[in-house]
Design a protein around this motif. Sequence first.
Motif, PDB file in Angstrom:
ATOM      1  N   MET A 195       0.842  -1.179   0.000  1.00 21.29           N
ATOM      2  CA  MET A 195       0.000   0.000   0.000  1.00 21.29           C
ATOM      3  C   MET A 195       0.885   1.238   0.000  1.00 21.29           C
ATOM      4  SD  MET A 195      -3.041   0.820   2.603  1.00 21.29           S
ATOM      5  CE  MET A 195      -4.333   1.844   2.045  1.00 21.29           C
ATOM      6  N   VAL A 196       0.543   2.195  -0.843  1.00 22.68           N
ATOM      7  CA  VAL A 196       1.305   3.435  -0.977  1.00 22.68           C
ATOM      8  C   VAL A 196       0.375   4.582  -0.599  1.00 22.68           C
ATOM      9  CG1 VAL A 196       2.614   4.875  -2.558  1.00 22.68           C
ATOM     10  CG2 VAL A 196       2.606   2.413  -2.865  1.00 22.68           C
ATOM     11  N   PRO A 197       0.606   5.241   0.519  1.00 16.46           N
ATOM     12  CA  PRO A 197      -0.320   6.304   0.930  1.00 16.46           C
ATOM     13  C   PRO A 197      -0.279   7.492  -0.022  1.00 16.46           C
ATOM     14  CG  PRO A 197       1.646   6.334   2.292  1.00 16.46           C
ATOM     15  CD  PRO A 197       1.745   5.110   1.418  1.00 16.46           C
ATOM     16  N   SER A 198      -1.378   8.229  -0.050  1.00 18.43           N
ATOM     17  CA  SER A 198      -1.458   9.468  -0.817  1.00 18.43           C
ATOM     18  C   SER A 198      -1.104  10.639   0.083  1.00 18.43           C
ATOM     19  CB  SER A 198      -2.884   9.677  -1.350  1.00 18.43           C
ATOM     20  OG  SER A 198      -3.196   8.756  -2.339  1.00 18.43           O
ATOM     21  N   ALA A 199      -0.792  11.746  -0.562  1.00 19.90           N
ATOM     22  CA  ALA A 199      -0.596  12.984   0.187  1.00 19.90           C
ATOM     23  C   ALA A 199      -1.934  13.380   0.805  1.00 19.90           C
ATOM     24  CB  ALA A 199      -0.112  14.084  -0.758  1.00 19.90           C
ATOM     25  N   ALA A 200      -1.884  14.084   1.922  1.00 23.60           N
ATOM     26  CA  ALA A 200      -3.111  14.594   2.542  1.00 23.60           C
ATOM     27  C   ALA A 200      -3.812  15.513   1.548  1.00 23.60           C
ATOM     28  CB  ALA A 200      -2.767  15.354   3.817  1.00 23.60           C
ATOM     29  N   LEU A 240       9.122  -6.782  -1.390  1.00 26.80           N
ATOM     30  CA  LEU A 240       8.058  -7.773  -1.566  1.00 26.80           C
ATOM     31  C   LEU A 240       8.092  -8.443  -2.943  1.00 26.80           C
ATOM     32  CD1 LEU A 240       5.092  -5.870   0.120  1.00 26.80           C
ATOM     33  CD2 LEU A 240       6.627  -7.585   1.121  1.00 26.80           C
ATOM     34  N   ARG A 241       9.006  -7.968  -3.798  1.00 32.04           N
ATOM     35  CA  ARG A 241       9.132  -8.494  -5.163  1.00 32.04           C
ATOM     36  C   ARG A 241       7.812  -8.417  -5.926  1.00 32.04           C
ATOM     37  NH1 ARG A 241      13.543 -13.306  -4.680  1.00 32.04           N
ATOM     38  NH2 ARG A 241      14.862 -12.166  -3.245  1.00 32.04           N
ATOM     39  N   LEU A 255       9.253   2.261  -4.017  1.00 32.89           N
ATOM     40  CA  LEU A 255      10.268   1.416  -4.647  1.00 32.89           C
ATOM     41  C   LEU A 255      10.839   0.417  -3.649  1.00 32.89           C
ATOM     42  CD1 LEU A 255      12.155   4.048  -6.824  1.00 32.89           C
ATOM     43  CD2 LEU A 255      10.818   2.099  -7.664  1.00 32.89           C
ATOM     44  N   ASP A 256      11.100   0.878  -2.442  1.00 34.29           N
ATOM     45  CA  ASP A 256      11.626  -0.022  -1.406  1.00 34.29           C
ATOM     46  C   ASP A 256      10.651  -1.159  -1.113  1.00 34.29           C
ATOM     47  OD1 ASP A 256      13.909   1.525  -1.203  1.00 34.29           O
ATOM     48  OD2 ASP A 256      13.241   2.584   0.608  1.00 34.29           O
ATOM     49  N   ASP A 297       1.696  -2.876  -6.512  1.00 36.45           N
ATOM     50  CA  ASP A 297       1.329  -4.233  -6.896  1.00 36.45           C
ATOM     51  C   ASP A 297       0.532  -4.247  -8.194  1.00 36.45           C
ATOM     52  OD1 ASP A 297       1.499  -6.941  -6.536  1.00 36.45           O
ATOM     53  OD2 ASP A 297      -0.294  -7.072  -5.296  1.00 36.45           O
ATOM     54  N   ALA A 298       0.986  -3.450  -9.163  1.00 39.79           N
ATOM     55  CA  ALA A 298       0.283  -3.369 -10.439  1.00 39.79           C
ATOM     56  C   ALA A 298       1.298  -3.190 -11.552  1.00 39.79           C
ATOM     57  CB  ALA A 298      -0.680  -2.178 -10.440  1.00 39.79           C
TER      58      ALA A 298
END
Length: 136
Positions: free
Chosen positions: A1-6, A30-31, A24-25, A81-82
């Motif tokens: 999961m990649v959070p969005s800016a507020a 998680l490959r 990226l990390d 994950d896409a």
Amino acid sequence: MVPSAAPAAPVSPEAAYDALTGALDISRRLRRPLTVLMVEIVDPENAPRLGDLRRFLSETLRDSDGVWPLRHDRIIVLLSDADALGRVSPVERIRARLGPDTSRSLVLGQITVPPGADPDDVLSLVEDARMPLASG
């Protein structure tokens, strides 16, 4: 999961870069694939305002995706994950929901991050991949 800016977050290249670095990390650890979009407003007269575009992208994409303002006319979207070869590409969903008139005022780049790419590489690749969002 990649959070969005507020929602009220100011345009911050540093925050967008940090979010990209974190995504990226996670992707490497998680490959799992990561796709990055860059949406740029090229016709401010006919495009939504940046804040409205951010809100639209957040509503159109998955909750697990991140939307970050990069400049006053650019947003990066981190699709965790896409890859770009999904059933219905994110670009097609965005284009369909915006409609042709608004789509003509935007350009969009899309890449699935190649192995070993660092944030600078990713930003350069997605910038080079920009094309008009409107088809035809």
